[in-house]
Motif scaffolding. Structure first.
Motif, PDB file in Angstrom:
ATOM      1  N   SER A   1      16.003   4.510  13.107  1.00 35.14           N
ATOM      2  CA  SER A   1      15.447   5.716  13.726  1.00 35.14           C
ATOM      3  C   SER A   1      14.031   6.022  13.251  1.00 35.14           C
ATOM      4  N   LEU A   2      13.654   5.502  12.086  1.00 32.66           N
ATOM      5  CA  LEU A   2      12.319   5.702  11.532  1.00 32.66           C
ATOM      6  C   LEU A   2      11.780   4.368  11.057  1.00 32.66           C
ATOM      7  N   SER A   3      10.460   4.288  10.944  1.00 32.36           N
ATOM      8  CA  SER A   3       9.852   3.066  10.424  1.00 32.36           C
ATOM      9  C   SER A   3       8.665   3.426   9.546  1.00 32.36           C
ATOM     10  N   THR A   4       8.186   2.441   8.804  1.00 32.93           N
ATOM     11  CA  THR A   4       6.993   2.636   7.996  1.00 32.93           C
ATOM     12  C   THR A   4       5.776   2.597   8.919  1.00 32.93           C
TER      13      THR A   4
ATOM     14  N   SER B 278       3.565   0.426   9.270  1.00 30.52           N
ATOM     15  CA  SER B 278       3.350  -0.869   9.910  1.00 30.52           C
ATOM     16  C   SER B 278       4.540  -1.329  10.750  1.00 30.52           C
ATOM     17  N   GLY B 279       5.572  -0.496  10.864  1.00 29.35           N
ATOM     18  CA  GLY B 279       6.706  -0.832  11.715  1.00 29.35           C
ATOM     19  C   GLY B 279       7.899  -1.444  11.018  1.00 29.35           C
ATOM     20  N   LEU B 280       7.899  -1.493   9.691  1.00 31.96           N
ATOM     21  CA  LEU B 280       9.058  -2.020   8.980  1.00 31.96           C
ATOM     22  C   LEU B 280      10.220  -1.039   9.136  1.00 31.96           C
ATOM     23  N   THR B 281      11.389  -1.551   9.492  1.00 34.58           N
ATOM     24  CA  THR B 281      12.539  -0.689   9.722  1.00 34.58           C
ATOM     25  C   THR B 281      13.827  -1.476   9.515  1.00 34.58           C
ATOM     26  N   VAL B 282      14.926  -0.780   9.494  1.00 31.06           N
ATOM     27  CA  VAL B 282      16.233  -1.408   9.409  1.00 31.06           C
ATOM     28  C   VAL B 282      16.449  -2.240  10.679  1.00 31.06           C
ATOM     29  N   GLY B 283      17.052  -3.422  10.501  1.00 32.83           N
ATOM     30  CA  GLY B 283      17.369  -4.281  11.638  1.00 32.83           C
ATOM     31  C   GLY B 283      16.424  -5.451  11.843  1.00 32.83           C
ATOM     32  N   ILE B 284      15.303  -5.451  11.125  1.00 28.37           N
ATOM     33  CA  ILE B 284      14.373  -6.578  11.267  1.00 28.37           C
ATOM     34  C   ILE B 284      14.660  -7.605  10.170  1.00 28.37           C
ATOM     35  N   PRO B 285      14.255  -8.848  10.372  1.00 29.26           N
ATOM     36  CA  PRO B 285      14.442  -9.860   9.328  1.00 29.26           C
ATOM     37  C   PRO B 285      13.539  -9.579   8.122  1.00 29.26           C
ATOM     38  N   TYR B 286      14.057  -9.876   6.931  1.00 30.66           N
ATOM     39  CA  TYR B 286      13.240  -9.718   5.723  1.00 30.66           C
ATOM     40  C   TYR B 286      11.961 -10.555   5.821  1.00 30.66           C
ATOM     41  N   GLU B 287      11.998 -11.646   6.520  1.00 29.46           N
ATOM     42  CA  GLU B 287      10.831 -12.510   6.642  1.00 29.46           C
ATOM     43  C   GLU B 287       9.624 -11.760   7.197  1.00 29.46           C
ATOM     44  N   THR B 288       9.851 -10.712   7.966  1.00 30.77           N
ATOM     45  CA  THR B 288       8.743  -9.887   8.473  1.00 30.77           C
ATOM     46  C   THR B 288       8.022  -9.217   7.308  1.00 30.77           C
ATOM     47  N   VAL B 289       8.779  -8.669   6.375  1.00 30.56           N
ATOM     48  CA  VAL B 289       8.199  -8.043   5.178  1.00 30.56           C
ATOM     49  C   VAL B 289       7.470  -9.104   4.360  1.00 30.56           C
ATOM     50  N   ALA B 290       8.138 -10.226   4.137  1.00 26.00           N
ATOM     51  CA  ALA B 290       7.547 -11.305   3.338  1.00 26.00           C
ATOM     52  C   ALA B 290       6.255 -11.811   3.968  1.00 26.00           C
ATOM     53  N   GLY B 291       6.206 -11.869   5.292  1.00 24.05           N
ATOM     54  CA  GLY B 291       4.996 -12.311   5.969  1.00 24.05           C
ATOM     55  C   GLY B 291       3.829 -11.360   5.781  1.00 24.05           C
ATOM     56  N   MET B 292       4.133 -10.093   5.611  1.00 17.11           N
ATOM     57  CA  MET B 292       3.087  -9.082   5.431  1.00 17.11           C
ATOM     58  C   MET B 292       2.679  -8.906   3.974  1.00 17.11           C
ATOM     59  N   TYR B 293       3.655  -8.950   3.054  1.00 15.28           N
ATOM     60  CA  TYR B 293       3.392  -8.583   1.659  1.00 15.28           C
ATOM     61  C   TYR B 293       3.794  -9.634   0.638  1.00 15.28           C
ATOM     62  N   GLY B 294       4.189 -10.788   1.099  1.00 13.10           N
ATOM     63  CA  GLY B 294       4.578 -11.848   0.180  1.00 13.10           C
ATOM     64  C   GLY B 294       6.068 -11.802  -0.126  1.00 13.10           C
TER      65      GLY B 294
ATOM     66  N   PRO C 208       0.860  -1.192   0.000  1.00 15.33           N
ATOM     67  CA  PRO C 208       0.000   0.000   0.000  1.00 15.33           C
ATOM     68  C   PRO C 208       0.894   1.239   0.000  1.00 15.33           C
ATOM     69  N   LYS C 209       0.431   2.308  -0.597  1.00 14.99           N
ATOM     70  CA  LYS C 209       1.232   3.533  -0.688  1.00 14.99           C
ATOM     71  C   LYS C 209       1.660   4.023   0.699  1.00 14.99           C
ATOM     72  N   SER C 210       0.841   3.823   1.697  1.00 14.90           N
ATOM     73  CA  SER C 210       1.164   4.288   3.048  1.00 14.90           C
ATOM     74  C   SER C 210       2.465   3.676   3.567  1.00 14.90           C
ATOM     75  N   GLU C 211       2.837   2.502   3.070  1.00 12.42           N
ATOM     76  CA  GLU C 211       4.065   1.831   3.507  1.00 12.42           C
ATOM     77  C   GLU C 211       5.314   2.542   3.004  1.00 12.42           C
ATOM     78  N   LEU C 212       5.179   3.397   2.003  1.00 18.91           N
ATOM     79  CA  LEU C 212       6.334   4.112   1.456  1.00 18.91           C
ATOM     80  C   LEU C 212       6.757   5.290   2.321  1.00 18.91           C
ATOM     81  N   PHE C 213       5.996   5.601   3.351  1.00 16.97           N
ATOM     82  CA  PHE C 213       6.270   6.765   4.191  1.00 16.97           C
ATOM     83  C   PHE C 213       7.006   6.368   5.456  1.00 16.97           C
ATOM     84  N   VAL C 214       7.981   7.197   5.858  1.00 15.79           N
ATOM     85  CA  VAL C 214       8.666   7.028   7.144  1.00 15.79           C
ATOM     86  C   VAL C 214       8.549   8.343   7.907  1.00 15.79           C
ATOM     87  N   GLY C 215       8.116   8.250   9.131  1.00 14.20           N
ATOM     88  CA  GLY C 215       7.949   9.460   9.922  1.00 14.20           C
ATOM     89  C   GLY C 215       6.988  10.456   9.305  1.00 14.20           C
TER      90      GLY C 215
END
Length: 172
Positions: free
Chosen positions: A101-104, A106-122, A26-33
């Motif tokens: 320091s910032l996240s999308t 839904s909370g996507l940010t540097v330092g998390i496993p890619y599997e978190t993204v894959a679990g949300m968006y494939g 979703p477009k909202s995921e492209l935003f940080v802060g």
């Protein structure tokens, strides 16, 4: 028999739609802060203040500026080279985030496993960026007005598939 065929068709359509749409965000995921593509640089400055550094560019029909807030966060605005609008009215087309320091939204940010993204968006295919010498996963965003300069969101990862950088940008 009809009931089984109907259930099979529903399952097939559901599975196919999940596979086909797995790479869209979703477009909202492209935003940080609260800042992302489509905002003006004036709005960026109202949220983050003036940048520590500005890097201007003007070539191949495009002019713009990158606001550098730290070695870990920068935002780029641009327009056509003949567009006379002032810097403050340039439209954000992307950013680079290299820390958490910032996240999308839904909370996507540097330092998390890619599997978190894959679990949300494939899951999407892992690609290699020879310029940056890094692997990444790239997602488009879902918008009814898709066009050729639509931003993509890339998640650069380390050897353990942990996100080391989030990049949003376009090809032009």
């Amino acid at each position: 028999m009809r009931k089984i065929l109907f259930i099979f068709t529903i399952c097939l359509v559901y599975s196919f739609s999940n596979i086909c749409l797995a790479h869209w965000l979703p477009k909202s995921e492209l935003f940080v802060g609260g800042v992302g593509p489509g905002c003006t640089l004036e709005y960026v400055a109202s949220v983050y203040g003036q940048p520590k550094e500005k890097r201007w560019f003007n070539s191949d029909g495009v002019r713009g500026v990158t606001y550098i807030y730290s070695p870990y966060f920068s935002i780029t605005g641009r327009t056509g080279s003949r567009d006379p609008r002032p810097e403050s009215e340039l439209i954000v087309v992307g950013y680079t985030l290299k820390n958490n320091s910032l996240s999308t939204q839904s909370g996507l940010t540097v330092g998390i496993p890619y599997e978190t993204v894959a679990g949300m968006y494939g899951t999407v295919k892992k690609k290699y960026d020879s310029y940056r010498n890094k692997f990444y996963y790239s997602y488009d965003w879902d918008d009814e007005k898709r066009h050729y300069f639509q931003p993509v969101m890339c998640f650069f990862v380390d050897k353990n598939n942990i996100i080391t950088e989030i990049y949003v940008g376009t090809d032009w």
